[in-house]
Design a protein around this motif. Sequence first.
Motif, PDB file in Angstrom:
ATOM      1  N   GLY A  48       0.832  -1.211   0.000  1.00 26.37           N
ATOM      2  CA  GLY A  48       0.000   0.000   0.000  1.00 26.37           C
ATOM      3  C   GLY A  48       0.859   1.250   0.000  1.00 26.37           C
ATOM      4  O   GLY A  48       1.804   1.374  -0.788  1.00 26.37           O
ATOM      5  N   THR A  49       0.582   2.130   0.930  1.00 24.85           N
ATOM      6  CA  THR A  49       1.358   3.379   1.023  1.00 24.85           C
ATOM      7  C   THR A  49       2.848   3.095   1.152  1.00 24.85           C
ATOM      8  O   THR A  49       3.697   3.754   0.558  1.00 24.85           O
ATOM      9  N   SER A  50       3.170   2.066   1.932  1.00 20.43           N
ATOM     10  CA  SER A  50       4.588   1.740   2.131  1.00 20.43           C
ATOM     11  C   SER A  50       5.235   1.246   0.846  1.00 20.43           C
ATOM     12  O   SER A  50       6.449   1.441   0.647  1.00 20.43           O
ATOM     13  N   TYR A  51       4.463   0.651  -0.048  1.00 24.88           N
ATOM     14  CA  TYR A  51       4.997   0.275  -1.366  1.00 24.88           C
ATOM     15  C   TYR A  51       5.244   1.533  -2.199  1.00 24.88           C
ATOM     16  O   TYR A  51       6.240   1.627  -2.929  1.00 24.88           O
ATOM     17  N   GLY A  94      12.774  -3.347   4.322  1.00 23.65           N
ATOM     18  CA  GLY A  94      11.348  -3.471   4.625  1.00 23.65           C
ATOM     19  C   GLY A  94      10.813  -2.142   5.118  1.00 23.65           C
ATOM     20  O   GLY A  94      11.429  -1.511   5.990  1.00 23.65           O
ATOM     21  N   ILE A  95       9.722  -1.692   4.540  1.00 24.64           N
ATOM     22  CA  ILE A  95       9.112  -0.408   4.931  1.00 24.64           C
ATOM     23  C   ILE A  95       7.716  -0.708   5.463  1.00 24.64           C
ATOM     24  O   ILE A  95       6.890  -1.307   4.754  1.00 24.64           O
ATOM     25  N   SER A  96       7.466  -0.321   6.712  1.00 23.14           N
ATOM     26  CA  SER A  96       6.157  -0.622   7.289  1.00 23.14           C
ATOM     27  C   SER A  96       5.897   0.251   8.513  1.00 23.14           C
ATOM     28  O   SER A  96       6.654   0.190   9.480  1.00 23.14           O
ATOM     29  N   ARG A  97       4.843   1.047   8.459  1.00 20.17           N
ATOM     30  CA  ARG A  97       4.498   1.885   9.610  1.00 20.17           C
ATOM     31  C   ARG A  97       4.340   1.012  10.850  1.00 20.17           C
ATOM     32  O   ARG A  97       4.923   1.299  11.878  1.00 20.17           O
ATOM     33  N   SER A  98       3.579  -0.056  10.727  1.00 22.12           N
ATOM     34  CA  SER A  98       3.277  -0.916  11.888  1.00 22.12           C
ATOM     35  C   SER A  98       4.373  -1.941  12.162  1.00 22.12           C
ATOM     36  O   SER A  98       4.563  -2.404  13.271  1.00 22.12           O
ATOM     37  N   GLY A  99       5.045  -2.374  11.074  1.00 24.12           N
ATOM     38  CA  GLY A  99       6.003  -3.474  11.225  1.00 24.12           C
ATOM     39  C   GLY A  99       5.319  -4.821  11.393  1.00 24.12           C
ATOM     40  O   GLY A  99       5.964  -5.812  11.752  1.00 24.12           O
ATOM     41  N   GLU A 100       3.990  -4.839  11.113  1.00 27.74           N
ATOM     42  CA  GLU A 100       3.238  -6.096  11.349  1.00 27.74           C
ATOM     43  C   GLU A 100       2.485  -6.596  10.103  1.00 27.74           C
ATOM     44  O   GLU A 100       1.868  -7.655  10.165  1.00 27.74           O
ATOM     45  N   THR A 101       2.544  -5.864   9.021  1.00 27.29           N
ATOM     46  CA  THR A 101       1.801  -6.278   7.810  1.00 27.29           C
ATOM     47  C   THR A 101       2.260  -7.655   7.376  1.00 27.29           C
ATOM     48  O   THR A 101       3.460  -7.894   7.168  1.00 27.29           O
ATOM     49  N   THR A 102       1.286  -8.552   7.222  1.00 26.30           N
ATOM     50  CA  THR A 102       1.608  -9.963   6.985  1.00 26.30           C
ATOM     51  C   THR A 102       2.521 -10.160   5.784  1.00 26.30           C
ATOM     52  O   THR A 102       3.572 -10.815   5.879  1.00 26.30           O
ATOM     53  N   SER A 147      -4.306   8.184  12.596  1.00 26.66           N
ATOM     54  CA  SER A 147      -5.118   8.023  11.377  1.00 26.66           C
ATOM     55  C   SER A 147      -4.929   6.618  10.811  1.00 26.66           C
ATOM     56  O   SER A 147      -3.834   6.051  10.862  1.00 26.66           O
ATOM     57  N   VAL A 148      -6.033   6.076  10.297  1.00 25.09           N
ATOM     58  CA  VAL A 148      -5.984   4.733   9.707  1.00 25.09           C
ATOM     59  C   VAL A 148      -5.124   4.767   8.450  1.00 25.09           C
ATOM     60  O   VAL A 148      -4.215   3.956   8.275  1.00 25.09           O
ATOM     61  N   VAL A 149      -5.429   5.750   7.583  1.00 22.73           N
ATOM     62  CA  VAL A 149      -4.613   5.868   6.375  1.00 22.73           C
ATOM     63  C   VAL A 149      -3.272   6.480   6.763  1.00 22.73           C
ATOM     64  O   VAL A 149      -3.158   7.141   7.795  1.00 22.73           O
ATOM     65  N   MET A 150      -2.264   6.225   5.977  1.00 21.53           N
ATOM     66  CA  MET A 150      -0.928   6.751   6.300  1.00 21.53           C
ATOM     67  C   MET A 150      -0.805   8.181   5.790  1.00 21.53           C
ATOM     68  O   MET A 150      -1.051   8.457   4.626  1.00 21.53           O
ATOM     69  N   THR A 151      -0.438   9.103   6.684  1.00 22.44           N
ATOM     70  CA  THR A 151      -0.254  10.489   6.241  1.00 22.44           C
ATOM     71  C   THR A 151       1.177  10.929   6.585  1.00 22.44           C
ATOM     72  O   THR A 151       2.065  10.767   5.764  1.00 22.44           O
ATOM     73  N   THR A 339      -8.412  -0.883   7.939  1.00 23.77           N
ATOM     74  CA  THR A 339      -7.870  -0.945   9.312  1.00 23.77           C
ATOM     75  C   THR A 339      -6.441  -0.410   9.267  1.00 23.77           C
ATOM     76  O   THR A 339      -5.818  -0.376   8.201  1.00 23.77           O
ATOM     77  N   GLN A 340      -5.929  -0.046  10.431  1.00 24.57           N
ATOM     78  CA  GLN A 340      -4.579   0.539  10.453  1.00 24.57           C
ATOM     79  C   GLN A 340      -3.513  -0.471  10.040  1.00 24.57           C
ATOM     80  O   GLN A 340      -2.513  -0.146   9.440  1.00 24.57           O
ATOM     81  N   VAL A 341      -3.752  -1.723  10.442  1.00 23.48           N
ATOM     82  CA  VAL A 341      -2.792  -2.778  10.103  1.00 23.48           C
ATOM     83  C   VAL A 341      -3.524  -3.868   9.329  1.00 23.48           C
ATOM     84  O   VAL A 341      -4.614  -4.283   9.727  1.00 23.48           O
ATOM     85  N   VAL A 342      -2.929  -4.287   8.224  1.00 20.82           N
ATOM     86  CA  VAL A 342      -3.568  -5.316   7.388  1.00 20.82           C
ATOM     87  C   VAL A 342      -2.862  -6.647   7.623  1.00 20.82           C
ATOM     88  O   VAL A 342      -1.683  -6.805   7.339  1.00 20.82           O
ATOM     89  N   ARG A 343      -3.574  -7.551   8.244  1.00 20.16           N
ATOM     90  CA  ARG A 343      -3.028  -8.905   8.506  1.00 20.16           C
ATOM     91  C   ARG A 343      -3.847  -9.936   7.735  1.00 20.16           C
ATOM     92  O   ARG A 343      -5.051  -9.812   7.617  1.00 20.16           O
TER      93      ARG A 343
HETATM   94  C1  F1P Z   1       0.495  -0.062   5.323  1.00 20.60           C
HETATM   95  C2  F1P Z   1      -1.038  -0.028   5.114  1.00 20.60           C
HETATM   96  C3  F1P Z   1      -1.331   1.127   4.212  1.00 20.60           C
HETATM   97  C4  F1P Z   1      -2.791   1.276   3.957  1.00 20.60           C
HETATM   98  C5  F1P Z   1      -3.519   1.419   5.279  1.00 20.60           C
HETATM   99  C6  F1P Z   1      -3.169   0.265   6.194  1.00 20.60           C
HETATM  100  O1  F1P Z   1       0.787  -0.787   6.384  1.00 20.60           O
HETATM  101  O2  F1P Z   1      -1.442  -1.231   4.544  1.00 20.60           O
HETATM  102  O3  F1P Z   1      -0.669   0.928   3.001  1.00 20.60           O
HETATM  103  O4  F1P Z   1      -2.978   2.404   3.179  1.00 20.60           O
HETATM  104  O5  F1P Z   1      -3.120   2.630   5.873  1.00 20.60           O
HETATM  105  O6  F1P Z   1      -1.716   0.172   6.334  1.00 20.60           O
HETATM  106  P1  F1P Z   1       2.255  -0.783   7.006  1.00 20.60           P
HETATM  107  O7  F1P Z   1       2.905  -2.046   6.529  1.00 20.60           O
HETATM  108  O8  F1P Z   1       2.995   0.431   6.532  1.00 20.60           O
HETATM  109  O9  F1P Z   1       2.011  -0.777   8.495  1.00 20.60           O
END
Ligand code: F1P
Length: 344
Positions: A48-51, A94-102, A147-151, A339-343
């Motif tokens: 998503g945004t991290s891509y 690896g780029i990830s706001r949460s660090g938990e995206t499956t 915010s759920v979406v990444m800003t 959702t904030q984190v996609v698993r």
């Molecule tokens: C990124 C992500 C975003 C999406 C939504 C949920 O997760 O999937 O791309 O737009 O905000 O989170 P992350 O791997 O950066 O945590």
Amino acid sequence: MEYRTTNEILQQPREWERTLQFFNSPEFNLLGSLESFSSSRWIFIGCGTSYHIALSASFYFRQKLKVESYALPASEIMLHPETILFKPDTIAVGISRSGETTETVEALSYLKENFHVPILSLTGYQNSAMANLSDWSIVLPFVAEESVVMTKSFSILLLSLQLLANLLATQSIPDVLVQMPAQGQAILANCPRFAEELVSKNDIRQIVFLAQGALYGIAAEAMLKAQEMSLTPAYAYHTLEYRHGPKSLLEEGYVVVNLASRTGRELEAKVLQELRDIGGKIVVVGEPGSEVNADLHCQLPANIPDEERLILYAPVIQLLALNIALHKGLNPDNPRHLTQVVRL
Ligand code: F1P
């Protein structure tokens, strides 16, 4: 009504200052470990945004380090690992706001276990699954957002990779990036008005974002923000690619937003004229002089090279999506189905 998402968009210049401070502080102590990869192949991985951060960062690394570098959605490594023939001397980021995206966690785990690829991760969370599997982690706690979406996380993580590229290339941070917080404040002085004007004067049924080079990742993110926050059918293309078929969708009043580059100005202006002639509403976001053929222009600061200007577009595209959402009576803090984190 005040929205968390709005506040986090407006906080970005301050968060860019914190990011610069982090990379200028003893907290960032990875240069000794990473400088041996200055000529390696860099693969940026996210969802998503991290891509989209990965898209812009990979282009930036090619420019700054003159290395082979590319961006992949994490799912591509999960589903087609056999096509990812990692030559030796590769590093994965690896780029990830949460660090938990499956997908991101599984993709990095695969690379580590099967190809022994060294892993660097950038995230907001120290003890996240991604950070825990990485050889090195750059953890910026202020990436975390409500915010759920990444800003703000989008621009902080992208700026971090720009700073890393410069530190690896020249062991220094160019003044043009040091100036980003001040430049961002200047933009926030006029871009809310730009977004409100565009939305109030146009029935935005569809919107397309066009850009070239490192700016294409920003266009892709602008598309996603419009989709996530405002449920608007949105698209992103490399500017000249739009002429190879997608322009057939153009209808009277269809909003076309060009994230203008200096390098491509002449060719981009030709495309915009062509789209204007067939009814497009042409909006340009760019430095002075990029307003050629624009019906509406959001001016960015002058004398900044295209690739150094990347994060300055972030508040503009985010506020545009937010204003479309508000105009449609939607709550940007509560995007549909997300959702904030996609698993998985
Ligand atoms: C990124 C992500 C975003 C999406 C939504 C949920 O997760 O999937 O791309 O737009 O905000 O989170 P992350 O791997 O950066 O945590």
